[in-house]
Enzyme design. Sequence first.
Site, PDB file in Angstrom:
ATOM      1  N   CYS A 141      11.978 -24.418   0.880  1.00  0.00           N
ATOM      2  CA  CYS A 141      11.348 -25.405  -0.011  1.00  0.00           C
ATOM      3  C   CYS A 141      12.389 -26.242  -0.751  1.00  0.00           C
ATOM      4  CB  CYS A 141      10.425 -24.697  -0.998  1.00  0.00           C
ATOM      5  SG  CYS A 141      11.142 -23.193  -1.702  1.00  0.00           S
ATOM      6  N   HIS A 222       9.409 -25.412  -8.545  1.00  0.00           N
ATOM      7  CA  HIS A 222      10.829 -25.484  -8.901  1.00  0.00           C
ATOM      8  C   HIS A 222      11.065 -26.843  -9.566  1.00  0.00           C
ATOM      9  CE1 HIS A 222      11.562 -22.199  -6.056  1.00  0.00           C
ATOM     10  NE2 HIS A 222      11.195 -22.938  -5.027  1.00  0.00           N
TER      11      HIS A 222
HETATM   12  P1  NAD Z   1       4.705 -13.970   2.363  1.00  0.00           P
HETATM   13  O1  NAD Z   1       5.224 -12.639   2.005  1.00  0.00           O
HETATM   14  O2  NAD Z   1       3.788 -14.670   1.430  1.00  0.00           O
HETATM   15  O3  NAD Z   1       3.974 -13.917   3.775  1.00  0.00           O
HETATM   16  C1  NAD Z   1       4.515 -13.272   4.873  1.00  0.00           C
HETATM   17  C2  NAD Z   1       3.391 -12.603   5.636  1.00  0.00           C
HETATM   18  O4  NAD Z   1       3.898 -12.071   6.848  1.00  0.00           O
HETATM   19  C3  NAD Z   1       2.741 -11.455   4.863  1.00  0.00           C
HETATM   20  O5  NAD Z   1       1.345 -11.613   4.934  1.00  0.00           O
HETATM   21  C4  NAD Z   1       3.193 -10.212   5.640  1.00  0.00           C
HETATM   22  O6  NAD Z   1       2.252  -9.180   5.598  1.00  0.00           O
HETATM   23  C5  NAD Z   1       3.313 -10.784   7.040  1.00  0.00           C
HETATM   24  N1  NAD Z   1       4.174 -10.035   7.944  1.00  0.00           N
HETATM   25  C6  NAD Z   1       5.306  -9.357   7.667  1.00  0.00           C
HETATM   26  N2  NAD Z   1       5.814  -8.815   8.783  1.00  0.00           N
HETATM   27  C7  NAD Z   1       4.981  -9.157   9.797  1.00  0.00           C
HETATM   28  C8  NAD Z   1       4.954  -8.889  11.175  1.00  0.00           C
HETATM   29  N3  NAD Z   1       5.918  -8.180  11.767  1.00  0.00           N
HETATM   30  N4  NAD Z   1       3.927  -9.392  11.919  1.00  0.00           N
HETATM   31  C9  NAD Z   1       2.954 -10.115  11.343  1.00  0.00           C
HETATM   32  N5  NAD Z   1       2.922 -10.398  10.030  1.00  0.00           N
HETATM   33  C10 NAD Z   1       3.931  -9.924   9.276  1.00  0.00           C
HETATM   34  O7  NAD Z   1       5.998 -14.880   2.651  1.00  0.00           O
HETATM   35  P2  NAD Z   1       6.094 -16.448   2.514  1.00  0.00           P
HETATM   36  O8  NAD Z   1       6.383 -16.783   1.099  1.00  0.00           O
HETATM   37  O9  NAD Z   1       4.956 -17.100   3.204  1.00  0.00           O
HETATM   38  O10 NAD Z   1       7.455 -16.719   3.296  1.00  0.00           O
HETATM   39  C11 NAD Z   1       7.494 -16.792   4.703  1.00  0.00           C
HETATM   40  C12 NAD Z   1       8.743 -17.535   5.116  1.00  0.00           C
HETATM   41  O11 NAD Z   1       8.687 -18.859   4.546  1.00  0.00           O
HETATM   42  C13 NAD Z   1      10.053 -16.930   4.611  1.00  0.00           C
HETATM   43  O12 NAD Z   1      11.062 -17.219   5.545  1.00  0.00           O
HETATM   44  C14 NAD Z   1      10.311 -17.685   3.320  1.00  0.00           C
HETATM   45  O13 NAD Z   1      11.665 -17.697   2.935  1.00  0.00           O
HETATM   46  C15 NAD Z   1       9.838 -19.079   3.728  1.00  0.00           C
HETATM   47  N6  NAD Z   1       9.456 -19.936   2.620  1.00  0.00           N
HETATM   48  C16 NAD Z   1       8.771 -19.437   1.554  1.00  0.00           C
HETATM   49  C17 NAD Z   1       8.450 -20.290   0.513  1.00  0.00           C
HETATM   50  C18 NAD Z   1       7.765 -19.791  -0.715  1.00  0.00           C
HETATM   51  O14 NAD Z   1       8.050 -20.273  -1.790  1.00  0.00           O
HETATM   52  N7  NAD Z   1       6.848 -18.847  -0.605  1.00  0.00           N
HETATM   53  C19 NAD Z   1       8.790 -21.646   0.560  1.00  0.00           C
HETATM   54  C20 NAD Z   1       9.420 -22.128   1.704  1.00  0.00           C
HETATM   55  C21 NAD Z   1       9.772 -21.266   2.728  1.00  0.00           C
END
Ligand code: NAD
Length: 340
Positions: A141, A222
């Site tokens: 992000c 942020h």
């Molecule tokens: P999150 O924890 O909200 O969601 C991840 C999901 O994946 C969860 O529901 C979890 O149960 C599931 N999961 C975990 N292992 C798994 C597997 N082996 N198979 C299937 N499902 C599985 O995480 P998020 O915040 O959505 O982040 C995901 C990615 O996006 C990360 O790389 C993070 O750095 C990136 N990201 C996050 C944000 C943020 O602010 N949340 C912003 C930009 C990028």
Amino acid sequence: MVIRIGLMGYGTIGKRVADAVMAMDDMELVGVIKQTPDYESEVAINKGIRLYTYDDKISKFEKLGIKVAGTVNDLIKSVDVMIDATPDGVGAENKVKIYEPMGLRAVFQGGEEAEVADVSFNALANYDMAIGRRFVRVVSCNTTALSRLIGAFLVHGYRIRRVRAYLVRRGADPREFKKGPINDVVFNPATVPSHHGPDVMTVIPTVDVVTMAVAVPTTMMHLHMVNMEFDGQITRGEAVKVLEETPRVLLFNTAFRKFDSLAQIIEWARDIGRLRGDVMENAVIEDSITVFQNELFLMQGVHQESIVVPENIDAVRAMFRLTDKWSSIRKTDSALNLVT
Ligand code: NAD
């Protein structure tokens, strides 16, 4: 041509990307891989999303009466690309265990190391670098917001000598009840640069970017305080014009429109009926845009939960050579009802 998409990880980013894919007429969401049967599974099913899970998890879903369409293998066999939105580091494991052996393409998120993919991606800044690639990483992000901001001026022909940005990061996403801080300012990290500057340079290697970051007790957005030094003069009027003309950048005015805080920007998104109150654009604070000779200063809000969503869509279009950069950005933004 309709690209068949599978989604791995239905959390903060995954559920939003799923909705975005369903809004595109050149993409089909074949299904989502979930590992836990929970309220999010029910919401997904009610939206018409097919759920898939691991062989050993099927009975857990069945016990709770949540219907799954098949196993991970079933989904993988019927898609052209996986969008991986699993937590940091899991995407890299999935690449080795699943995507590479199955000959699949994949889009990763910014929590993965840059090495996971052939290219680190931001549509405005380097769409063409992802054309025809097999593995693409949509950057985080914060990196997306900085890449868009810098990309906006580069696209308009300005030369940037260096960027210094100070990041006030939200402590957690709204649903993350175990994270913090709840009463602190955390050095995130204390060392310079924070990882964000070098990460922006994986997208835009030609600009010198140094960042510092702290985390604070808010879940809203942020805040970035940015200083850009140009090679040559720029006026405030020119800077405003560039930002007004750039897709996925919105200006929020404090003097006239009375936007005095990030919470009000989120409230605005809720008031106008944005799904989940999402702000997928950079929220630049118009009154903060200031120029001293060749130096630009501004503040921008970054809605961490949603800003990368349109980038995931454009990444798929680039990988499959569906269309060019500007057509893809316009098509995505129009389908997602983003103000341009
Ligand atoms: P999150 O924890 O909200 O969601 C991840 C999901 O994946 C969860 O529901 C979890 O149960 C599931 N999961 C975990 N292992 C798994 C597997 N082996 N198979 C299937 N499902 C599985 O995480 P998020 O915040 O959505 O982040 C995901 C990615 O996006 C990360 O790389 C993070 O750095 C990136 N990201 C996050 C944000 C943020 O602010 N949340 C912003 C930009 C990028």
